[in-house]
Enzyme design. Structure first.
Site, mmCIF file in Angstrom:
data_model
loop_
_atom_site.group_PDB
_atom_site.id
_atom_site.type_symbol
_atom_site.label_atom_id
_atom_site.label_comp_id
_atom_site.label_asym_id
_atom_site.label_seq_id
_atom_site.Cartn_x
_atom_site.Cartn_y
_atom_site.Cartn_z
ATOM 1 N N LYS A 261 0.853 -1.214 0.000
ATOM 2 C CA LYS A 261 0.000 0.000 0.000
ATOM 3 C C LYS A 261 0.885 1.260 0.000
ATOM 4 O O LYS A 261 1.955 1.231 -0.594
ATOM 5 C CB LYS A 261 -0.962 -0.045 1.190
ATOM 6 C CG LYS A 261 -1.785 -1.346 1.192
ATOM 7 C CD LYS A 261 -2.943 -1.329 2.115
ATOM 8 C CE LYS A 261 -3.653 -2.681 2.042
ATOM 9 N NZ LYS A 261 -4.855 -2.740 2.858
ATOM 10 N N GLU B 95 -11.393 -10.506 -0.967
ATOM 11 C CA GLU B 95 -11.011 -9.684 0.176
ATOM 12 C C GLU B 95 -12.261 -9.049 0.776
ATOM 13 O O GLU B 95 -12.673 -7.962 0.344
ATOM 14 C CB GLU B 95 -10.054 -8.580 -0.275
ATOM 15 C CG GLU B 95 -8.738 -9.068 -0.811
ATOM 16 C CD GLU B 95 -7.620 -8.071 -0.541
ATOM 17 O OE1 GLU B 95 -6.649 -8.452 0.102
ATOM 18 O OE2 GLU B 95 -7.749 -6.905 -0.945
ATOM 19 N N GLY C 242 -7.486 -4.862 7.183
ATOM 20 C CA GLY C 242 -6.869 -3.973 8.160
ATOM 21 C C GLY C 242 -7.594 -3.907 9.490
ATOM 22 O O GLY C 242 -7.339 -2.999 10.292
ATOM 23 N N SER D 275 -6.613 -9.186 6.752
ATOM 24 C CA SER D 275 -6.058 -9.517 8.075
ATOM 25 C C SER D 275 -5.395 -10.894 8.114
ATOM 26 O O SER D 275 -5.540 -11.616 9.103
ATOM 27 C CB SER D 275 -7.131 -9.394 9.156
ATOM 28 O OG SER D 275 -7.540 -8.043 9.283
HETATM 29 P P1 PGA Z 1 -4.528 -6.434 5.424
HETATM 30 O O1 PGA Z 1 -4.756 -5.887 3.934
HETATM 31 O O2 PGA Z 1 -3.747 -7.714 5.305
HETATM 32 O O3 PGA Z 1 -3.726 -5.350 6.103
HETATM 33 O O4 PGA Z 1 -5.864 -6.647 6.026
HETATM 34 C C1 PGA Z 1 -5.036 -6.770 2.882
HETATM 35 C C2 PGA Z 1 -5.257 -6.006 1.614
HETATM 36 O O5 PGA Z 1 -5.843 -4.918 1.655
HETATM 37 O O6 PGA Z 1 -4.853 -6.449 0.534
#
Ligand code: PGA
Length: 253
Positions: free
Chosen positions: A11, A167, A173, A213
């Site tokens: 990100k 997802e 997150g 997550s």
């Molecule tokens: P995360 O993000 O593992 O921090 O939940 C996953 C993503 O957005 O691809």
């Protein structure tokens, strides 16, 4: 058998120095074993540097986004050709943050997927429902719509250049991952939709990743499920130890 695919979505994080250091360590770890195919998705400005670190290694490079025009007056955008020049073989398309924060529609996601295929870049297409949609019992409907719209015009032979990442937005997150059962039933649905739409394709070979997550604590169980062909990892891909633990957990797939 295809190796599981573990994608680190960095990100909007890391300085150039932090990114190249982390990429070096991941390259070292990933090249010493073959638990999974590992792919890193740094931000645009980091692609060149990370691409140089990964060149010639087994670790792939992905862009987190791109725009589906070859060139021209598109201020602030980056083309398929430009990301390819940095070594990208993958691109994340339609991440929920792009859809929710930057207004990307199913139609744009479809255009980007087709453009990626045309440029011989594997499109990692993200789909997922909100917490409200899940509570309202609309998960399957939402996923079906997103998958169908994303794949308009995608031919059987193009499916090799497609990965789908489930997802759930409520899991991104938040520290609250989908259970194996929740992920499994959506992955089965996605596989069924693709098999129906592209009848005759070797649909068993479509890679469907889980994201939201993913941590060293939950990945083993998730990756053990035969329908889950890998993971799209956000937060836990930013630390060498947690990301390597996740890669290692793909071992017993
Ligand atoms: P995360 O993000 O593992 O921090 O939940 C996953 C993503 O957005 O691809």
């Amino acid at each position: 058998m295809k190796l599981p695919l573990i994608v680190g979505n960095w990100k909007m994080n890391l300085s150039a120095k932090e990114a190249t250091e982390l990429a070096c360590k991941i390259r070292e770890f990933a090249n010493k074993n073959s638990y999974a195919k590992v792919v890193l998705a740094p931000s645009f400005t980091l692609l060149q540097g990370v691409g140089q670190v990964l060149a010639g290694s087994g670790v792939g490079l992905a862009s987190q986004n791109f725009f589906c025009q070859e060139k021209g007056a598109y201020t602030g955008e980056v083309s398929a050709g430009m990301i390819k020049e940095t070594g990208c073989e993958y691109v994340i398309v339609g991440h929920s943050e792009r859809r929710q924060l930057f207004g990307e529609t199913d139609e744009l996601v479809n255009k980007k997927a087709l453009c990626a295929i045309q440029n011989n870049i594997t499109a990692i297409i993200c789909v997922g429902e909100t917490a409200e949609q899940r509570t309202a019992g609309k998960t399957f409907e939402v996923i079906e719509q997103q998958v169908r719209k994303a794949l308009v015009g995608v031919e059987n032979q193009d499916l090799e250049k497609i990965v789908i990442a489930y997802e759930p937005i409520w899991a991104i997150g938040t520290g609250e991952n989908a259970t194996v059962d929740q992920a499994n039933e959506v992955h089965c649905l996605i596989r069924k939709i693709v098999a129906e739409k592209n009848s005759g394709n070797k649909n068993g070979s479509l890679s469907i990743l889980y994201g939201g997550s993913v941590t060293p604590d939950n990945c083993k169980e998730l990756l053990r499920d035969p329908e889950i062909n890998g993971a799209l990892v956000g937060g836990a891909s930013l630390k060498i130890n947690s990301f390597c633990d996740i890669i290692r957990s793909a071992d017993n797939k």
